[in-house]
Motif scaffolding. Structure first.
Motif, PDB file in Angstrom:
ATOM      1  N   ASN A 176       5.977  88.080  65.406  1.00 27.47           N
ATOM      2  CA  ASN A 176       6.464  88.445  64.197  1.00 27.47           C
ATOM      3  C   ASN A 176       6.135  87.303  62.918  1.00 27.47           C
ATOM      4  N   GLN A 177       5.094  86.584  63.163  1.00 28.43           N
ATOM      5  CA  GLN A 177       4.628  85.614  62.319  1.00 28.43           C
ATOM      6  C   GLN A 177       5.711  84.509  62.165  1.00 28.43           C
ATOM      7  N   LYS A 178       6.427  84.173  62.881  1.00 28.07           N
ATOM      8  CA  LYS A 178       7.238  82.981  62.999  1.00 28.07           C
ATOM      9  C   LYS A 178       6.422  81.648  63.323  1.00 28.07           C
ATOM     10  N   THR A 179       6.773  80.716  62.517  1.00 28.47           N
ATOM     11  CA  THR A 179       5.763  79.448  63.079  1.00 28.47           C
ATOM     12  C   THR A 179       6.536  78.758  64.155  1.00 28.47           C
ATOM     13  N   VAL A 180       5.823  78.265  65.057  1.00 26.48           N
ATOM     14  CA  VAL A 180       6.166  77.471  66.359  1.00 26.48           C
ATOM     15  C   VAL A 180       5.295  76.356  66.457  1.00 26.48           C
TER      16      VAL A 180
END
Length: 140
Positions: free
Chosen positions: A21-25
């Motif tokens: 979902n294109q969340k930065t980790v």
């Protein structure tokens, strides 16, 4: 209450990736010195796997390097994983980082930021890690 505050040095360069979902980790590992000496009169350290999300992940990926000391606040997260070969259930513990504070200037770290564009150091391929257990809303 599940709350952790730790100060330690990064053992390796932080690794920044993105969820589906294109969340930065951002994943990294810190060494935290114990407050007491062992039988040989030496200090020992404990090593902790850490994971940050969203803006905190971007901040760490852009500004923190191997050898640099930081202070983190967050919570302990335990993930059960089934070993595909043996079928045995194992548990992995990491620190879910909500906040990060600089303790010393970046120049004190061992590594150098090779990303001259100033952007987040990212891995081009996704690791395939399933971050869905952290929920959709991961920005702290």
């Amino acid at each position: 209450m599940n709350s952790v505050t730790m100060m330690g040095r990064l053992v390796v360069e932080p690794k920044v990736e993105f969820t589906q979902n294109q969340k930065t980790v951002c994943t990294f590992r810190i060494a935290v010195a114990r407050e007491y000496k062992n039988q040989n009169g030496e200090y020992e350290s404990d090593f902790f796997n850490c994971r940050a999300f969203g803006k905190t992940a971007e901040r760490i990926g852009n500004n923190v390097h191997k050898g640099q000391r930081i202070l983190i606040e967050g919570s302990v997260h335990i993930s059960p994983v089934v070993d595909k070969k043996t079928g045995e259930k194992r548990y992995f513990t990491d620190i879910s980082v909500a906040k990060m504070y600089f303790v010393e200037p970046a120049s004190r770290g061992i590594g150098n930021n090779t990303n001259s564009g100033g952007g987040v150091n990212t891995t081009q391929t996704q690791s395939g890690m399933d971050y869905s257990q952290y929920g959709e809303e991961v920005d702290f």
